[in-house]
Design an enzyme around this catalytic site. Structure first.
Site, PDB file in Angstrom:
ATOM      1  CG  ASP A  14      -2.016   0.988   1.175  1.00 37.91           C
ATOM      2  OD1 ASP A  14      -2.136   1.668   0.143  1.00 37.91           O
ATOM      3  OD2 ASP A  14      -2.785   1.088   2.151  1.00 37.91           O
ATOM      4  CG  ASP A 109      -3.377   3.850  -3.435  1.00 34.33           C
ATOM      5  OD1 ASP A 109      -4.258   3.051  -3.804  1.00 34.33           O
ATOM      6  OD2 ASP A 109      -3.538   4.656  -2.500  1.00 34.33           O
ATOM      7  CD  GLU A 110      -5.613  -0.869  -1.511  1.00 33.88           C
ATOM      8  OE1 GLU A 110      -5.364  -1.703  -0.624  1.00 33.88           O
ATOM      9  OE2 GLU A 110      -6.571  -0.081  -1.454  1.00 33.88           O
TER      10      GLU A 110
END
Length: 388
Positions: A14, A109-110
C-alpha cells in the site's frame, strides 16, 4: 520446521499518501508541507489524497475540499493528475511482476501479491517484501507500507498498522495474538452502523467478537455474521486473482462552477473521451457501450447509454456518442459533474468488412501514432486544438 511451511505467503503493498507523495517527490518545495490533492480551496470536489502533514490537521480522503481548506488554510491544494499517477502505478506494478506473476491490483496505489511460488528463486517471503519496498524507494523515491501474512485479510490489516513506511509480518502461529487486541472496526464489513450495533452488545475488540458463537452472530447480522465469525479467527481463503477482468473504463470531472454551455460541456467530453480511449488502448481493450453521466447542482444524477454495433477504442467515436447522448438529455439546469464510461469490454480484435473499412483503419493508425508520440515525448507533447 519453518512456521510458513504449507502456508501461502501473501503480501499487501500500500503506497503511502500516494497522489500527495508523487506531487511532493516531483516538486521538492512541497516536502514537509501539508499537501491536499483534489482541487483548489474554493472548489466543490473532495480530497483524493492528503500528505501526512495535512493529515495532522484531520484532513482525510473523501472530505470536501472546502472543509479541508477550513481545517488547514495554509495547505497546498493541487488538482488530480490522474495520468501521472497511472504512469507511476504502472512502474510500481513492473517491480511487483519481477517477483511474481500473481499480482492483484486493488487500485492505483495498492495490490495483493502471492509470492508463495517465488521463494525458491528470490528467498523467503519477508526478504521479497523488503526488496520490493527498497526498490520502490530507490527507483521511484516513494515509500510503501507492506503487510505479509498467510491470507489477504491479514496482509491488508498488517500493511495498515504502522504507516507510513511500515512493514508488519503476521506469523501463521501468532494470528490470534495479532488480531485479538484490535478494535472490531478493523474487520472488513464493520462500518459505522455495524460497529455501533456491536458496541451495544459490548463487543469492542476482535477478541470479544471471537468469543461469540456463529449462531449468535448470524441472528444479529444475517449473512454478514458468518463473515465476521470467519474473519475474527483470521480465516480468509480467497486467492490472489492476477487476471481480474476489467469491466469498464471511465473518467469524470466535477466543475468548480455549474456549467450549462453545451460548447464547454462538449469540450470537457472531448478531454474525457481522449483519456478513456488512451486507457483502453493501453490495456488492449475495446468497448461497445458508451455511458454518459451527468449530475446537477442538487446532486440528482442521470445516466444514458448506447451500445455500438462494433467495439471501439477510438477517441472520436467515444466523443461523438457521448455528445449525442448529451444532446438527447435536454438539460434542465447547469451541470455540476459530467463523465464518460466505456463498458461491455472485449480484448478480441473485431474484423468486419465495411464500405468504411479504409477510413476506419486510417483513424486507428493515426491514433497509434499519436500514442507513440505521447509515450516518447510526454502527454503534453501533442494534443487537439480544441483542448489547448
Amino acid at each position: 520446521m519453518d512456521v510458513w511451511t504449507n502456508h501461502r505467503k501473501i503480501l499487501h503493498v500500500d503506497m503511502d499518501a500516494f497522489y500527495a507523495s508523487v506531487e511532493q517527490r516531483d516538486d521538492p518545495t512541497l516536502m514537509g508541507k501539508p499537501v491536499v490533492v483534489g482541487g483548489r480551496p474554493n472548489s466543490r470536489g473532495v480530497v483524493s489524497a492528503a500528505s501526512y502533514e495535512a493529515r495532522n490537521y484531520g484532513i482525510r480522503s473523501a472530505m470536501p475540499i472546502a472543509e479541508a481548506a477550513r481545517r488547514c488554510p495554509s495547505a497546498v491544494f493541487l488538482p488530480v493528475n490522474g495520468r501521472k499517477y497511472r504512469e507511476v502505478s504502472s512502474q510500481i506494478r513492473q517491480i511487483f511482476l519481477t517477483y511474481t506473476p500473481m499480482v492483484e491490483p486493488i487500485s492505483l496505489d495498492e495490490a495483493f501479491l502471492d509470492v508463495t511460488g517465488s521463494t525458491s528463486l528470490f528467498g523467503p517471503g519477508d526478504k521479497i517484501a523488503l526488496t520490493i519496498k527498497e526498490r520502490i524507494q530507490q527507483e521511484l523515491n516513494l515509500t510503501a507500507s507492506v503487510g505479509m501474512a498467510c491470507n489477504k485479510f491479514l496482509a491488508k490489516l498488517a500493511s495498515d498498522l504502522k504507516k507510513p513506511n511500515g512493514f508488519v509480518i503476521v506469523q501463521p502461529n501468532e494470528i490470534q495474538e495479532f488480531l485479538d487486541p484490535l478494535p472490531v472496526e478493523r474487520i472488513w464489513g464493520v462500518g459505522a452502523k455495524t460497529a455501533e450495533k456491536l458496541h451495544i452488545h459490548k463487543i469492542k475488540t476482535v477478541r470479544d467478537l471471537r468469543r461469540l458463537e456463529l449462531i449468535s452472530l448470524t441472528k444479529l447480522f444475517g449473512s454478514l455474521g458468518s463473515q465476521l465469525y470467519q474473519l475474527a479467527q483470521g480465516i480468509d481463503d480467497r486467492p490472489v486473482e492476477s487476471d481480474r477482468v476489467i469491466k469498464s473504463v471511465g473518467r469524470e470531472t466535477t466543475f468548480e462552477v455549474d456549467i450549462g454551455d453545451y460548447d464547454l460541456l462538449e469540450t470537457t467530453l472531448l478531454k474525457l473521451a481522449v483519456d478513456v480511449g488512451r486507457s483502453l488502448r493501453k490495456e488492449s481493450l475495446k468497448g461497445k457501450t458508451v455511458t454518459l453521466k451527468v449530475r446537477y447542482a442538487d446532486f440528482q444524477t442521470l445516466t444514458r447509454s448506447r451500445t455500438l454495433p462494433l467495439a471501439t477504442d477510438l477517441d472520436d467515436v467515444i466523443y461523438q456518442e457521448a455528445c449525442s447522448l448529451l444532446r438527447e438529455l435536454s438539460l434542465k439546469q447547469p451541470l455540476r459533474l459530467i463523465g464518460i464510461t466505456l463498458s461491455n469490454l472485449t480484448d478480441q480484435v473485431q474484423n468486419q468488412l465495411s464500405l468504411f473499412e479504409e477510413p476506419q483503419l486510417e483513424r486507428e493508425n493515426l491514433t497509434k501514432v499519436l500514442d507513440l508520440v505521447k509515450e516518447k515525448y510526454g502527454e503534453q507533447s501533442i494534443t487537439r486544438a480544441r483542448l489547448l
